[in-house]
Scaffold this active site. Structure first.
Site, PDB file in Angstrom:
ATOM      1  N   ARG A  40      11.409   6.921   8.144  1.00 31.57           N
ATOM      2  CA  ARG A  40      12.056   5.839   7.381  1.00 31.57           C
ATOM      3  C   ARG A  40      12.256   4.713   8.393  1.00 31.57           C
ATOM      4  NH1 ARG A  40      15.286   5.043   2.675  1.00 31.57           N
ATOM      5  NH2 ARG A  40      17.056   3.657   3.003  1.00 31.57           N
TER       6      ARG A  40
ATOM      7  N   ASP B  95      16.193  -3.356  -7.896  1.00 35.00           N
ATOM      8  CA  ASP B  95      16.548  -2.940  -6.546  1.00 35.00           C
ATOM      9  C   ASP B  95      17.469  -4.007  -5.960  1.00 35.00           C
ATOM     10  OD1 ASP B  95      16.568  -1.481  -4.164  1.00 35.00           O
ATOM     11  OD2 ASP B  95      14.778  -2.465  -3.377  1.00 35.00           O
TER      12      ASP B  95
END
Length: 351
Positions: A146, A264
């Site tokens: 990530r 988002d």
């Protein structure tokens, strides 16, 4: 694969309210069978990297999604196909869902996960990314990263012989989209051809990955975003060349009648310096209950979380009857377990 039980379409709630709702829900039928080690499907992506949804074909994606649905139904209960295997979870960015679901997922499949923060590794600062890759490949069987830059993942993949998984980058968020489309399939079945998925907000990594899923699944994807915040141009052009149906607009009217509305955050990690400018640019793009009322009768609302309430949405939207936000969060576990099985399932323990 048949559509999931109707019980999966009931929004989950937390605490006592959730227990009451569960008691009122239709009890799903028992799983038709439980897998045994001998009945498991062959790993479809054995030894490969997953840096983009386009690292799978439509047929391979179907196998992964079918596995995710099967895992959610409990058909893999007690099976440990990754026993003896390990995965490194490398984090440059903070995480709740990614860290928890990859870690728990490896445990449930019989494997082991080790979390490595950027303070411990210092990708590209304390140590070259290529050297990190060459070290990790000697110890573990896969790496989930990530990270800030998509290039970091490509560099890891170029120098490691083990599978590298994109847990998020500046360009793409493919593991999230697996959970998203699992949630969509629970509502509409596995043939999503022509279903209208409308993404509203910043044309960021999620928007780019939604465009990739339009290529693979045949959904009709519309990106609604202010001028200057469009998705990656190369991603858009590639989708057009491949024959995907993708619409780019700043017209909020495009939301009406959508099967899926997705949003988002307006300000991603690393963009804090742009916060005020972005808030002004995205005024009017907030998802509200009134907006959800304009969706198709069986339309649903998705948000990958965390939600910045008062910006891209409000609590009344994530708690709305059309919200599947927390089912979507649950599916991070099932979809990523399916992905890890199909990437690592062919590996043999090192000891």
């Amino acid at each position: 694969m048949p559509k999931d039980s109707k019980a999966t379409t009931i929004p989950k709630q937390s605490g006592k309210a959730g227990k009451k709702a569960a008691a009122q829900a239709v009890v799903p039928a028992p799983a038709p069978f439980l897998h045994t080690p001998e009945s498991l499907p062959a790993p479809a992506l054995a030894g490969r990297d997953f840096l983009s949804n386009l690292d799978t074909s439509a047929a391979e994606l179907r196998v992964v999604m079918d596995t995710a649905h099967s895992m959610r139904r409990g058909e893999w209960r007690g099976v440990k196909p990754l026993s003896g295997l390990s995965m490194a979870l490398v984090f440059e960015k903070a995480s709740l869902r990614t860290r928890t679901t990859f870690d728990v997922g490896m445990y449930q499949l019989g494997g082991h996960a080790i979390t490595l923060s950027n303070a411990e590794i210092g990708l590209g600062t304390r140590e070259r990314v290529s050297d990190v890759a060459r070290n990790l490949e000697r110890w573990v069987d896969g790496v989930m990263g990530r990270v800030y830059l998509q290039q970091t993942l490509h560099e890891l993949a170029d120098h490691a012989s083990i599978p590298i998984i994109n847990g998020l980058s500046d360009m793409l968020h493919p593991s999230q989209l697996l959970a998203d489309y699992q949630t969509i399939e629970q509502e509409f079945g596995t043939d999503l051809t022509g279903k209208r998925v409308v993404y509203i907000g910043d044309g960021n990594n999620l928007a780019n990955s939604h465009i990739h899923m339009a290529i693979l699944t045949g959904t009709d994807v519309t990106i609604v975003t202010p001028v200057g915040y469009e998705p990656n141009g190369a991603v858009l052009m590639d989708a057009v060349k491949r024959g995907a149906t993708v619409t780019l607009t700043n017209d909020l009217g495009a939301i009406e009648g959508a099967d899926v509305l997705y949003t988002d955050v307006w300000i991603s990690m690393g963009q804090e310096a742009e916060a005020d400018i972005r808030r002004r640019a995205f005024q009017g793009y907030q998802v509200t209950p009134q907006m959800l009322d304009t969706l198709a009768p069986n339309g649903i609302f998705l948000h990958c979380l965390p939600a910045h309430y008062g910006e891209e949405t409000v609590p009344e939207a994530t708690e709305h009857p059309k919200s599947r936000v927390f089912d979507q969060a649950e599916n991070r576990l099932h979809a990523q377990k399916a992905l890890m099985y199909h990437l690592l399932g062919g590996a043999k323990p090192r000891w």
